[in-house]
Design an enzyme around this catalytic site. Structure first.
Site, PDB file in Angstrom:
ATOM      1  N   ASP A  67      -2.485   7.501   9.114  1.00 42.88           N
ATOM      2  CA  ASP A  67      -1.611   6.766  10.029  1.00 42.88           C
ATOM      3  C   ASP A  67      -0.896   7.732  10.961  1.00 42.88           C
ATOM      4  O   ASP A  67      -0.967   8.947  10.767  1.00 42.88           O
ATOM      5  CB  ASP A  67      -0.611   5.895   9.247  1.00 42.88           C
ATOM      6  CG  ASP A  67       0.075   6.651   8.111  1.00 42.88           C
ATOM      7  OD1 ASP A  67      -0.026   7.896   8.067  1.00 42.88           O
ATOM      8  OD2 ASP A  67       0.709   6.004   7.278  1.00 42.88           O
ATOM      9  N   ASP A 136       8.559  -0.542  -0.412  1.00 38.63           N
ATOM     10  CA  ASP A 136       8.240  -1.974  -0.258  1.00 38.63           C
ATOM     11  C   ASP A 136       6.766  -2.272  -0.548  1.00 38.63           C
ATOM     12  O   ASP A 136       6.288  -3.364  -0.264  1.00 38.63           O
ATOM     13  CB  ASP A 136       8.606  -2.443   1.158  1.00 38.63           C
ATOM     14  CG  ASP A 136       7.865  -1.667   2.252  1.00 38.63           C
ATOM     15  OD1 ASP A 136       7.009  -0.807   1.927  1.00 38.63           O
ATOM     16  OD2 ASP A 136       8.147  -1.925   3.443  1.00 38.63           O
ATOM     17  N   HIS A 138       4.133  -0.667   0.789  1.00 43.66           N
ATOM     18  CA  HIS A 138       3.180  -0.414   1.881  1.00 43.66           C
ATOM     19  C   HIS A 138       2.273   0.776   1.564  1.00 43.66           C
ATOM     20  O   HIS A 138       2.653   1.698   0.847  1.00 43.66           O
ATOM     21  CB  HIS A 138       3.874  -0.267   3.242  1.00 43.66           C
ATOM     22  CG  HIS A 138       4.620   0.996   3.502  1.00 43.66           C
ATOM     23  ND1 HIS A 138       5.970   1.051   3.720  1.00 43.66           N
ATOM     24  CD2 HIS A 138       4.190   2.287   3.616  1.00 43.66           C
ATOM     25  CE1 HIS A 138       6.335   2.292   3.955  1.00 43.66           C
ATOM     26  NE2 HIS A 138       5.279   3.068   3.891  1.00 43.66           N
ATOM     27  N   GLU A 143       2.715  -2.647   6.427  1.00 44.13           N
ATOM     28  CA  GLU A 143       3.950  -3.197   5.871  1.00 44.13           C
ATOM     29  C   GLU A 143       3.657  -4.529   5.169  1.00 44.13           C
ATOM     30  O   GLU A 143       2.570  -5.109   5.342  1.00 44.13           O
ATOM     31  CB  GLU A 143       4.971  -3.400   6.999  1.00 44.13           C
ATOM     32  CG  GLU A 143       5.420  -2.098   7.664  1.00 44.13           C
ATOM     33  CD  GLU A 143       6.408  -1.279   6.823  1.00 44.13           C
ATOM     34  OE1 GLU A 143       6.385  -1.376   5.574  1.00 44.13           O
ATOM     35  OE2 GLU A 143       7.191  -0.527   7.432  1.00 44.13           O
TER      36      GLU A 143
HETATM   37  C1  GLP Z   1       5.260   6.808   4.948  1.00 43.69           C
HETATM   38  C2  GLP Z   1       3.761   7.027   5.073  1.00 43.69           C
HETATM   39  C3  GLP Z   1       3.031   6.557   3.825  1.00 43.69           C
HETATM   40  C4  GLP Z   1       3.713   7.132   2.599  1.00 43.69           C
HETATM   41  C5  GLP Z   1       5.135   6.650   2.533  1.00 43.69           C
HETATM   42  C6  GLP Z   1       5.882   7.122   1.292  1.00 43.69           C
HETATM   43  O1  GLP Z   1       5.626   5.520   5.242  1.00 43.69           O
HETATM   44  N1  GLP Z   1       3.211   6.328   6.193  1.00 43.69           N
HETATM   45  O2  GLP Z   1       1.673   6.973   3.893  1.00 43.69           O
HETATM   46  O3  GLP Z   1       3.017   6.735   1.449  1.00 43.69           O
HETATM   47  O4  GLP Z   1       5.809   7.154   3.686  1.00 43.69           O
HETATM   48  O5  GLP Z   1       6.408   8.408   1.494  1.00 43.69           O
HETATM   49  P1  GLP Z   1       6.990   9.305   0.349  1.00 43.69           P
HETATM   50  O6  GLP Z   1       5.819   9.793  -0.401  1.00 43.69           O
HETATM   51  O7  GLP Z   1       7.702  10.409   1.056  1.00 43.69           O
HETATM   52  O8  GLP Z   1       7.885   8.456  -0.464  1.00 43.69           O
END
Ligand code: GLP
Length: 261
Positions: A67, A136, A138, A143
């Site tokens: 992404d 959440d 995702h 989302e």
């Molecule tokens: C972002 C990324 C996701 C990731 C999420 C959780 O939203 N787009 O790919 O999984 O953050 O991040 P973290 O691992 O820092 O909690």
């Protein structure tokens, strides 16, 4: 899906890095789908250590992005392209020529999304896709209530995700873009092996909904239940709301043939 409960984030990183190393030994030019966020960092550190020790060769490996923010120039330090250069490509010694990603700065974002899906298909598809999970539920930036059949497209971030990600922008939510490009859930499900890592108590509700809840767009990660080869690696804190935790421990330890994940 296979659920593996590990003692801590470092153990999860090591387990997944070993799965990636085994894949690269079988298929040196494997296309590895990588994720950003804090969670996958132990994976990249463990894989880098294997490369430096000569235990795996990444010289032909290819990397695909999950992404990207829309509107940040590619060279912005927090564009996911920049983050992946720093955290994955440089430590693993993989050149930018072997990197596939959507163009978050494109004039025509819709065309850039379609072009990225086509590029992934031309490249033969993702062999192993790493995923983190949002609080959440995702995955990527899909989302809640994203279509489970969605393709790569533009999405609007929830306020919660922007708050969660403000830490990468000097804690200033105003700097966090509202829009992103994300591989769709349908796109993600085309990877041959999905590996989701979740660590910490803050992910426990999302993990329980992903693994034990119904398959529902309200928890995008629950789509992993539809995949024939999905592995969810969680530390004890992230596993703390799983009702079937003991069963998952039992099945992993008693696999008929030990082959990692
Ligand atoms: C972002 C990324 C996701 C990731 C999420 C959780 O939203 N787009 O790919 O999984 O953050 O991040 P973290 O691992 O820092 O909690």
């Amino acid at each position: 899906m296979e659920v593996v409960i590990v003692p801590d984030a470092a153990a999860g990183g090591e387990l997944i890095a070993e799965a990636m190393a085994q894949l690269l030994r079988r298929k040196p030019d494997a296309l590895l789908g990588v994720a950003t966020g804090s969670t996958p960092l132990p994976i990249y550190q463990a894989l880098t250590a294997k490369v430096r020790a000569g235990a795996v060769d990444t010289s032909r490996a290819r990397i695909a992005q999950l992404d990207e923010y829309v509107g940040l120039p590619a060279e912005h330090p927090e564009s996911y392209r920049s983050v992946l250069r720093r955290e994955v490509l440089e430590p693993l010694g993989i050149g930018i020529d072997a990197f596939l990603g959507p163009d978050g700065a494109a004039e025509d974002v819709r065309a850039a999304c379609q072009a990225y899906d086509a590029e992934l298909a031309r490249a033969g598809g993702v062999d192993l896709q790493l995923l983190g999970i949002g609080t959440d539920g995702h995955i990527g930036f899909n989302e809640p209530c994203s279509s489970l059949a969605s393709r790569t497209r533009i999405k609007t971030l929830t306020e919660q995700t922007r708050v969660d990600n403000a830490r990468f922008f000097d804690g200033d939510i105003a700097q966090v873009p509202h829009h992103v490009i994300t591989q769709g859930i349908g796109t993600i499900l085309e990877a041959r092996h999905l590996v989701l890592l979740a660590t910490g108590e803050g992910k426990a509700d999302a993990v329980a909904a992903t693994v034990e809840g119904p398959v529902a767009a309200v928890c995008p990660a629950s789509a992993l239940q539809l995949h024939p080869h999905a592995t969810v690696v969680v530390d004890e804190a992230a596993a703390s709301k799983l009702k079937h935790a003991d069963y998952f421990r039992y099945t992993f330890v008693n696999k008929p043939e030990w082959q990692g994940i």
